[in-house]
Design a protein around this motif. Structure first.
Motif, PDB file in Angstrom:
ATOM      1  N   GLU A   2      18.588  23.748  37.986  1.00  0.00           N
ATOM      2  CA  GLU A   2      19.053  23.781  36.610  1.00  0.00           C
ATOM      3  C   GLU A   2      19.805  25.061  36.289  1.00  0.00           C
ATOM      4  N   ALA A   3      19.600  26.120  37.091  1.00  0.00           N
ATOM      5  CA  ALA A   3      20.280  27.388  36.832  1.00  0.00           C
ATOM      6  C   ALA A   3      21.721  27.379  37.321  1.00  0.00           C
ATOM      7  N   THR A   4      22.089  26.410  38.137  1.00  0.00           N
ATOM      8  CA  THR A   4      23.437  26.339  38.669  1.00  0.00           C
ATOM      9  C   THR A   4      24.373  25.719  37.634  1.00  0.00           C
ATOM     10  N   PRO A   5      25.417  26.423  37.212  1.00  0.00           N
ATOM     11  CA  PRO A   5      26.314  25.859  36.198  1.00  0.00           C
ATOM     12  C   PRO A   5      27.154  24.731  36.781  1.00  0.00           C
ATOM     13  N   VAL A   6      27.532  23.787  35.933  1.00  0.00           N
ATOM     14  CA  VAL A   6      28.406  22.701  36.364  1.00  0.00           C
ATOM     15  C   VAL A   6      29.838  22.983  35.960  1.00  0.00           C
ATOM     16  N   LEU A   7      30.044  23.978  35.087  1.00  0.00           N
ATOM     17  CA  LEU A   7      31.379  24.277  34.596  1.00  0.00           C
ATOM     18  C   LEU A   7      31.419  25.702  34.063  1.00  0.00           C
ATOM     19  N   VAL A   8      32.527  26.399  34.337  1.00  0.00           N
ATOM     20  CA  VAL A   8      32.772  27.734  33.784  1.00  0.00           C
ATOM     21  C   VAL A   8      33.925  27.609  32.792  1.00  0.00           C
ATOM     22  N   ARG A   9      33.741  28.133  31.601  1.00  0.00           N
ATOM     23  CA  ARG A   9      34.782  28.073  30.567  1.00  0.00           C
ATOM     24  C   ARG A   9      35.200  29.486  30.214  1.00  0.00           C
ATOM     25  N   LYS A  10      36.514  29.737  30.234  1.00  0.00           N
ATOM     26  CA  LYS A  10      37.021  31.104  30.082  1.00  0.00           C
ATOM     27  C   LYS A  10      38.332  31.109  29.314  1.00  0.00           C
ATOM     28  N   GLN A  11      38.516  32.140  28.506  1.00  0.00           N
ATOM     29  CA  GLN A  11      39.801  32.315  27.826  1.00  0.00           C
ATOM     30  C   GLN A  11      40.873  32.639  28.860  1.00  0.00           C
ATOM     31  N   SER A  12      41.993  31.937  28.789  1.00  0.00           N
ATOM     32  CA  SER A  12      43.052  32.140  29.767  1.00  0.00           C
ATOM     33  C   SER A  12      43.858  33.393  29.455  1.00  0.00           C
ATOM     34  N   ARG A  13      44.180  34.134  30.498  1.00  0.00           N
ATOM     35  CA  ARG A  13      45.042  35.311  30.342  1.00  0.00           C
ATOM     36  C   ARG A  13      46.495  34.877  30.440  1.00  0.00           C
ATOM     37  N   GLU A  14      47.347  35.513  29.656  1.00  0.00           N
ATOM     38  CA  GLU A  14      48.771  35.191  29.688  1.00  0.00           C
ATOM     39  C   GLU A  14      49.441  35.994  30.794  1.00  0.00           C
ATOM     40  N   HIS A  15      49.900  35.274  31.817  1.00  0.00           N
ATOM     41  CA  HIS A  15      50.586  35.926  32.934  1.00  0.00           C
ATOM     42  C   HIS A  15      51.703  35.023  33.416  1.00  0.00           C
ATOM     43  N   GLY A  16      52.857  35.603  33.644  1.00  0.00           N
ATOM     44  CA  GLY A  16      53.902  34.876  34.337  1.00  0.00           C
ATOM     45  C   GLY A  16      53.512  34.727  35.797  1.00  0.00           C
ATOM     46  N   TYR A  17      54.107  33.768  36.479  1.00  0.00           N
ATOM     47  CA  TYR A  17      53.697  33.488  37.850  1.00  0.00           C
ATOM     48  C   TYR A  17      53.959  34.673  38.776  1.00  0.00           C
ATOM     49  N   VAL A  18      55.129  35.284  38.679  1.00  0.00           N
ATOM     50  CA  VAL A  18      55.480  36.390  39.577  1.00  0.00           C
ATOM     51  C   VAL A  18      54.555  37.575  39.337  1.00  0.00           C
ATOM     52  N   VAL A  19      54.314  37.908  38.061  1.00  0.00           N
ATOM     53  CA  VAL A  19      53.414  39.026  37.741  1.00  0.00           C
ATOM     54  C   VAL A  19      51.998  38.728  38.230  1.00  0.00           C
ATOM     55  N   GLY A  20      51.597  37.463  38.113  1.00  0.00           N
ATOM     56  CA  GLY A  20      50.255  37.090  38.522  1.00  0.00           C
ATOM     57  C   GLY A  20      50.007  37.223  40.009  1.00  0.00           C
ATOM     58  N   LEU A  21      51.057  37.198  40.807  1.00  0.00           N
ATOM     59  CA  LEU A  21      50.890  37.348  42.248  1.00  0.00           C
ATOM     60  C   LEU A  21      50.315  38.715  42.600  1.00  0.00           C
ATOM     61  N   ILE A  22      50.606  39.702  41.780  1.00  0.00           N
ATOM     62  CA  ILE A  22      50.131  41.060  42.053  1.00  0.00           C
ATOM     63  C   ILE A  22      48.623  41.154  41.848  1.00  0.00           C
ATOM     64  N   GLY A  23      48.143  40.556  40.791  1.00  0.00           N
ATOM     65  CA  GLY A  23      46.713  40.609  40.519  1.00  0.00           C
ATOM     66  C   GLY A  23      46.379  39.817  39.270  1.00  0.00           C
ATOM     67  N   ASN A  24      45.566  38.797  39.422  1.00  0.00           N
ATOM     68  CA  ASN A  24      45.193  37.965  38.289  1.00  0.00           C
ATOM     69  C   ASN A  24      43.776  37.449  38.529  1.00  0.00           C
ATOM     70  N   THR A  25      42.845  37.917  37.696  1.00  0.00           N
ATOM     71  CA  THR A  25      41.449  37.503  37.892  1.00  0.00           C
ATOM     72  C   THR A  25      41.258  36.015  37.635  1.00  0.00           C
ATOM     73  N   ASP A  26      42.081  35.432  36.771  1.00  0.00           N
ATOM     74  CA  ASP A  26      41.994  33.991  36.533  1.00  0.00           C
ATOM     75  C   ASP A  26      42.279  33.225  37.817  1.00  0.00           C
ATOM     76  N   TRP A  27      43.276  33.664  38.545  1.00  0.00           N
ATOM     77  CA  TRP A  27      43.650  32.967  39.775  1.00  0.00           C
ATOM     78  C   TRP A  27      42.576  33.123  40.845  1.00  0.00           C
TER      79      TRP A  27
END
Length: 236
Positions: A2-27
């Protein structure tokens, strides 16, 4: 557990794709999370009225539709039922622009070769064969879930572009699609769909992670009635 989550819900960070390649915790979360991840663009989940579901974007070995796509659609159907939302399946396909490009479809279309030297067919015939095979697998998919095949939207183009444009044209509030676990090098060197879609989509995006040992369902079997044991409201 029961302690294992079935889903993680998070506010999305605004990142362009190229910028996100450098470092994006969402990815990183998309690829490393063992469970589904829901990125929120708007805090009001109650306003989700239309859900676009990607069909055929996480195939392996050039499969047009994989077993994971069945899992993704089942999850999306459960969410749509819990939120009383409409669900719209979307499938992206790419027909070759020339005979030479047809060779990449060989595995999906029965191992046939298609180079100018050994295939005497026109470009139009080649394109039609690809479209026909995609349509056939979509019909089988729709038959399994007992939905109208015409309700599955087929668009030609790269999946990242198709999905980003589809959620806008269909006025979707949530996009549900699959995502595989990839290392950082695999993500940089190989084709990916999840990250660029998250960067472009203007709605919430839920990435469904494939269960271990998933197999393609038998076409003659129908999905079980009722809802799977996932308490969506509790997870959110």
């Amino acid at each position: 557990d029961e302690a294992t989550p079935v889903l993680v819900r998070k506010q999305s960070r605004e990142h362009g794709y190229v910028v996100g390649l450098i470092g994006n915790t969402d990815w990183e979360l998309i690829r490393r999370s063992p469970t589904h991840v829901w990125f929120v663009k708007d805090d009001d989940t109650a306003d989700i009225n239309r859900i676009v579901t990607a069909v055929g974007t996480i195939s392996r070995d050039q499969d047009i539709i994989s077993s994971a796509d069945y899992e993704v659609f089942q999850l999306a159907t459960t969410i749509a039922g819990d939120l009383s939302a409409e669900i719209v399946p979307v499938h992206a396909y790419q027909a070759p622009q020339g005979l030479r490009g047809y060779s990449m479809y060989a595995a999906s279309l029965g191992g046939m070769m298609a180079t100018p030297a050994n295939q005497l067919r026109t470009l139009d015939a080649t394109r039609q064969e690809v479209i026909t095979e995609h349509s056939r697998q979509i019909r089988a998919f729709a038959e399994f879930f007992q939905i109208d095949p015409d309700g599955v939207k087929l668009y030609e183009g790269p999946a990242t572009t198709v999905l980003s444009e589809a959620v806008q044209s269909l006025d979707a509030d949530l996009l549900v699609m699959g995502a595989q676990n990839l290392s950082r090098w695999e993500r940089l060197l190989g084709p990916v769909h999840a990250e660029p879609v998250l960067a472009k989509a203007k709605c919430d995006v839920l990435f469904a992670k494939e269960s271990a040992g998933t197999e393609m369902p038998d076409a003659v079997e129908q999905p079980a009635t009722g809802s799977p044991p996932v308490d969506l409201e509790r997870a959110i």
